[in-house]
Design a protein around this motif. Structure first.
Motif, PDB file in Angstrom:
ATOM      1  N   MET A 248      17.397   5.652   6.420  1.00 17.03           N
ATOM      2  CA  MET A 248      18.111   4.430   5.920  1.00 17.03           C
ATOM      3  C   MET A 248      18.246   4.577   4.306  1.00 17.03           C
ATOM      4  SD  MET A 248      18.191   3.052   8.613  1.00 17.03           S
ATOM      5  CE  MET A 248      18.489   1.510   8.847  1.00 17.03           C
ATOM      6  N   LEU A 249      17.436   5.377   3.713  1.00 18.27           N
ATOM      7  CA  LEU A 249      17.643   5.783   2.287  1.00 18.27           C
ATOM      8  C   LEU A 249      18.542   7.129   1.690  1.00 18.27           C
ATOM      9  CD1 LEU A 249      13.783   5.243   1.426  1.00 18.27           C
ATOM     10  CD2 LEU A 249      15.503   3.702   0.918  1.00 18.27           C
ATOM     11  N   GLY A 250      18.894   7.606   3.053  1.00 22.48           N
ATOM     12  CA  GLY A 250      19.630   9.055   2.790  1.00 22.48           C
ATOM     13  C   GLY A 250      18.806  10.038   2.789  1.00 22.48           C
TER      14      GLY A 250
ATOM     15  N   ASN B  54       0.644  -1.186   0.142  1.00 22.76           N
ATOM     16  CA  ASN B  54       0.058   0.333   0.126  1.00 22.76           C
ATOM     17  C   ASN B  54       0.791   1.104  -0.041  1.00 22.76           C
ATOM     18  OD1 ASN B  54      -2.190  -1.974   0.121  1.00 22.76           O
ATOM     19  ND2 ASN B  54      -2.106  -1.783   2.390  1.00 22.76           N
ATOM     20  N   ALA B  55       1.848   0.994  -0.575  1.00 21.63           N
ATOM     21  CA  ALA B  55       2.959   2.466  -0.679  1.00 21.63           C
ATOM     22  C   ALA B  55       2.163   3.498  -1.555  1.00 21.63           C
ATOM     23  CB  ALA B  55       4.267   2.062  -1.389  1.00 21.63           C
ATOM     24  N   ILE B  56       2.530   4.573  -1.211  1.00 20.66           N
ATOM     25  CA  ILE B  56       1.817   5.998  -1.902  1.00 20.66           C
ATOM     26  C   ILE B  56       2.436   6.133  -3.001  1.00 20.66           C
ATOM     27  CG2 ILE B  56       1.741   8.458  -1.462  1.00 20.66           C
ATOM     28  CD1 ILE B  56       2.441   7.887   1.556  1.00 20.66           C
TER      29      ILE B  56
ATOM     30  N   GLY C 208      -1.103  -2.816  10.047  1.00 17.42           N
ATOM     31  CA  GLY C 208       0.137  -3.531   9.841  1.00 17.42           C
ATOM     32  C   GLY C 208       1.215  -2.445   9.839  1.00 17.42           C
ATOM     33  N   PHE C 209       2.069  -2.351   8.757  1.00 18.00           N
ATOM     34  CA  PHE C 209       3.021  -1.384   8.495  1.00 18.00           C
ATOM     35  C   PHE C 209       2.572  -0.147   8.467  1.00 18.00           C
ATOM     36  CE2 PHE C 209       5.495  -5.202   7.211  1.00 18.00           C
ATOM     37  CZ  PHE C 209       6.612  -5.383   8.190  1.00 18.00           C
ATOM     38  N   ALA C 210       3.084   1.043   9.359  1.00 19.28           N
ATOM     39  CA  ALA C 210       2.735   2.443   9.143  1.00 19.28           C
ATOM     40  C   ALA C 210       4.150   2.949   9.001  1.00 19.28           C
ATOM     41  CB  ALA C 210       1.707   2.769  10.108  1.00 19.28           C
TER      42      ALA C 210
ATOM     43  N   GLY D 284      14.573   3.033  13.021  1.00 21.37           N
ATOM     44  CA  GLY D 284      14.005   1.647  13.552  1.00 21.37           C
ATOM     45  C   GLY D 284      12.350   1.776  13.449  1.00 21.37           C
ATOM     46  N   ARG D 285      11.894   0.668  13.669  1.00 20.13           N
ATOM     47  CA  ARG D 285      10.541   0.218  13.801  1.00 20.13           C
ATOM     48  C   ARG D 285      10.295   0.022  15.315  1.00 20.13           C
ATOM     49  NH1 ARG D 285      11.168  -2.824   9.026  1.00 20.13           N
ATOM     50  NH2 ARG D 285      11.057  -4.765  10.196  1.00 20.13           N
ATOM     51  N   ILE D 286       8.989   0.612  15.840  1.00 22.24           N
ATOM     52  CA  ILE D 286       8.301   0.254  16.994  1.00 22.24           C
ATOM     53  C   ILE D 286       6.980  -0.515  16.728  1.00 22.24           C
ATOM     54  CG2 ILE D 286       9.635   1.944  18.127  1.00 22.24           C
ATOM     55  CD1 ILE D 286       7.038   3.676  18.309  1.00 22.24           C
TER      56      ILE D 286
ATOM     57  N   GLY E 110       4.768   3.730   3.164  1.00 22.37           N
ATOM     58  CA  GLY E 110       5.381   4.959   2.805  1.00 22.37           C
ATOM     59  C   GLY E 110       5.398   5.215   1.504  1.00 22.37           C
ATOM     60  N   ALA E 111       6.140   6.282   0.927  1.00 16.84           N
ATOM     61  CA  ALA E 111       6.177   6.601  -0.427  1.00 16.84           C
ATOM     62  C   ALA E 111       6.527   5.511  -1.361  1.00 16.84           C
ATOM     63  CB  ALA E 111       6.971   7.917  -0.716  1.00 16.84           C
ATOM     64  N   ASP E 112       5.898   5.554  -2.443  1.00 17.11           N
ATOM     65  CA  ASP E 112       6.466   4.353  -3.305  1.00 17.11           C
ATOM     66  C   ASP E 112       7.973   4.629  -3.739  1.00 17.11           C
ATOM     67  OD1 ASP E 112       7.123   2.708  -5.576  1.00 17.11           O
ATOM     68  OD2 ASP E 112       4.959   2.613  -6.217  1.00 17.11           O
TER      69      ASP E 112
HETATM   70  N1  COA Z   1       7.777   1.664  -2.146  1.00 15.09           N
HETATM   71  C1  COA Z   1       7.927   0.717  -3.176  1.00 15.09           C
HETATM   72  N2  COA Z   1       7.886  -0.666  -2.847  1.00 15.09           N
HETATM   73  C2  COA Z   1       7.566  -1.211  -1.610  1.00 15.09           C
HETATM   74  C3  COA Z   1       7.673  -0.157  -0.742  1.00 15.09           C
HETATM   75  C4  COA Z   1       7.853   1.196  -0.928  1.00 15.09           C
HETATM   76  N3  COA Z   1       7.673   2.013   0.117  1.00 15.09           N
HETATM   77  N4  COA Z   1       7.481  -0.984   0.715  1.00 15.09           N
HETATM   78  C5  COA Z   1       7.322  -2.518   0.144  1.00 15.09           C
HETATM   79  N5  COA Z   1       7.328  -2.226  -1.103  1.00 15.09           N
HETATM   80  C6  COA Z   1       7.296  -3.493  -1.904  1.00 15.09           C
HETATM   81  C7  COA Z   1       8.717  -4.408  -1.748  1.00 15.09           C
HETATM   82  O1  COA Z   1       9.432  -3.957  -2.875  1.00 15.09           O
HETATM   83  C8  COA Z   1       8.125  -5.712  -2.321  1.00 15.09           C
HETATM   84  O2  COA Z   1       7.754  -5.702  -3.690  1.00 15.09           O
HETATM   85  P1  COA Z   1       8.545  -7.150  -4.636  1.00 15.09           P
HETATM   86  O3  COA Z   1       7.546  -8.214  -4.035  1.00 15.09           O
HETATM   87  O4  COA Z   1       7.975  -6.795  -6.083  1.00 15.09           O
HETATM   88  O5  COA Z   1       9.614  -7.106  -4.465  1.00 15.09           O
HETATM   89  C9  COA Z   1       6.856  -5.784  -1.790  1.00 15.09           C
HETATM   90  O6  COA Z   1       6.344  -4.561  -1.452  1.00 15.09           O
HETATM   91  C10 COA Z   1       6.738  -6.540  -0.348  1.00 15.09           C
HETATM   92  O7  COA Z   1       7.673  -5.967   0.468  1.00 15.09           O
HETATM   93  P2  COA Z   1       8.986  -6.869   1.113  1.00 15.09           P
HETATM   94  O8  COA Z   1      10.115  -5.715   1.172  1.00 15.09           O
HETATM   95  O9  COA Z   1       9.254  -7.801   0.203  1.00 15.09           O
HETATM   96  O10 COA Z   1       8.329  -7.468   2.354  1.00 15.09           O
HETATM   97  P3  COA Z   1       9.155  -7.448   3.737  1.00 15.09           P
HETATM   98  O11 COA Z   1       7.955  -7.912   4.635  1.00 15.09           O
HETATM   99  O12 COA Z   1      10.541  -8.302   3.722  1.00 15.09           O
HETATM  100  O13 COA Z   1       9.287  -6.065   4.428  1.00 15.09           O
HETATM  101  C11 COA Z   1       9.221  -3.729   5.066  1.00 15.09           C
HETATM  102  C12 COA Z   1       8.430  -5.186   4.588  1.00 15.09           C
HETATM  103  C13 COA Z   1       7.789  -2.699   5.113  1.00 15.09           C
HETATM  104  C14 COA Z   1      10.005  -3.939   6.107  1.00 15.09           C
HETATM  105  C15 COA Z   1       9.765  -3.412   3.654  1.00 15.09           C
HETATM  106  O14 COA Z   1       9.112  -3.697   2.525  1.00 15.09           O
HETATM  107  C16 COA Z   1      10.392  -2.076   3.724  1.00 15.09           C
HETATM  108  O15 COA Z   1      11.333  -1.672   4.323  1.00 15.09           O
HETATM  109  N6  COA Z   1       9.932  -1.051   2.845  1.00 15.09           N
HETATM  110  C17 COA Z   1      10.180   0.302   2.631  1.00 15.09           C
HETATM  111  C18 COA Z   1       9.700   1.221   3.829  1.00 15.09           C
HETATM  112  C19 COA Z   1      10.317   2.619   3.676  1.00 15.09           C
HETATM  113  O16 COA Z   1      11.529   2.617   3.498  1.00 15.09           O
HETATM  114  N7  COA Z   1       9.403   3.515   3.565  1.00 15.09           N
HETATM  115  C20 COA Z   1       9.690   4.928   3.404  1.00 15.09           C
HETATM  116  C21 COA Z   1       9.972   5.214   2.205  1.00 15.09           C
HETATM  117  S1  COA Z   1      10.233   7.099   1.955  1.00 15.09           S
END
Ligand code: COA
Length: 261
Positions: free
Chosen positions: A137-139, A27-29, A107-109, A167-169, A66-68
């Motif tokens: 973590m992405l700089g 559900n990324a943005i 789930g994840f927020a 980190g995540r809580i 989060g953001a895609d």
């Molecule tokens: N943008 C784009 N795609 C994302 C995404 C995001 N923010 N978060 C997750 N996805 C995608 C993954 O790339 C993956 O795609 P794939 O199956 O084509 O490889 C799919 O969603 C499932 O995620 P995955 O990472 O395999 O699940 P996981 O259980 O191992 O990890 C998270 C879950 C949420 C911890 C991990 O996906 C993550 O760290 N996401 C990024 C969070 C983030 O940095 N958000 C801020 C962005 S500015």
């Protein structure tokens, strides 16, 4: 309802649901998701049938991750500025939205997902939810209010932990520090969210709106000014039928029935 691509919009008066619906990307943005959320806010703004908006995510893994990140690649600073401003404008519209907004965090927020959640009036979390601002973590840093709203909600020290360590809580910790209002077992989550929203929907709509505005905007000015704003709004509510109904119902020992007038 509607013909949206990245969200599901359902009207079940007095409650409306927006479900972020990009399960393959947790559900990324996307830009579309933000435009669609914006459109729902505009559509519901003056819709008297709806008293509460709930925002949640498809499935049981993510509210919003989060953001895609795929849309970050190749972006120029100026174009990213406009993309992030649009997200921020929608979060500001949520703060001005005249009805309560409940984030149902299933789930994840993370990142922008956490930022959307903290722009809502209430955060209800499933016990499987997790919160975080992992942009570092992405700089990067949070760009849709994370450094600002988190600091105001949970304090500067804890906001820095989330924003600077990335980190995540878990939900229980989010509840402990005031980031989540309530935590419910995952198997009862939807039902509990519905119950919470029903309680809000029974409230007096104009007073709820004024309480939201007084909290959101009265806290952005010096205390003296915020207190005058509160007194003014308190006075204004004496012009509502719901105030007459609420006080009468108390004196007559019955449950009030608020109409929003
Ligand atoms: N943008 C784009 N795609 C994302 C995404 C995001 N923010 N978060 C997750 N996805 C995608 C993954 O790339 C993956 O795609 P794939 O199956 O084509 O490889 C799919 O969603 C499932 O995620 P995955 O990472 O395999 O699940 P996981 O259980 O191992 O990890 C998270 C879950 C949420 C911890 C991990 O996906 C993550 O760290 N996401 C990024 C969070 C983030 O940095 N958000 C801020 C962005 S500015």
């Amino acid at each position: 309802m509607g013909s949206y691509k990245d969200i599901i919009f359902e009207k079940k008066p007095p409650i409306a649901w927006v479900t972020f619906n990009r399960p393959d990307k947790l559900n990324a943005i996307s830009s579309t998701l933000i435009e669609e959320l914006d459109d729902v806010l505009n559509t519901l703004w003056d819709d008297d049938e709806i008293r509460v908006l709930i925002i949640t995510g498809t499935g049981d893994r993510a509210f919003c991750a989060g953001a895609d990140i795929t849309m970050f690649q190749g972006q120029k600073p100026d174009s990213m500025f406009h993309i992030i401003r649009k997200i921020v404008e929608v979060t500001q519209k949520m703060e001005k939205f005249p009805k309560p907004i409940v984030a149902a965090i299933n789930g994840f927020a993370l990142g922008g997902g956490c930022e959307i959640a903290i722009s809502c009036d209430f955060r209800l979390a499933s016990d499987k939810a997790a919160f975080g601002q992992p942009e570092i973590m992405l700089g990067l840093i949070p760009g849709a209010g994370g450094t600002q709203r988190l600091a105001r909600l949970i304090g500067l020290g804890r906001a820095k932990e989330l924003c600077m360590l990335g980190g995540r809580i878990p939900a229980a910790e989010a509840h402990r520090i005031g980031l989540a209002n309530m935590v419910f077992p995952a198997d009862k989550f939807k039902e509990e969210v519905q119950n919470f929203a029903n309680r809000l929907a029974e409230g007096p709509p104009v007073a709820l709106k004024m309480a939201k505005y007084a909290c959101n905007f009265g806290t952005q000015v010096p205390l003296d000014v915020g207190l005058v704003l509160e007194s003014g709004v308190f006075g204004i509510l004496f012009g509502t039928e719901d105030m007459v109904e609420g006080t009468s119902a108390f004196l007559e020992k019955r449950k009030a029935k608020f109409t929003g007038k």
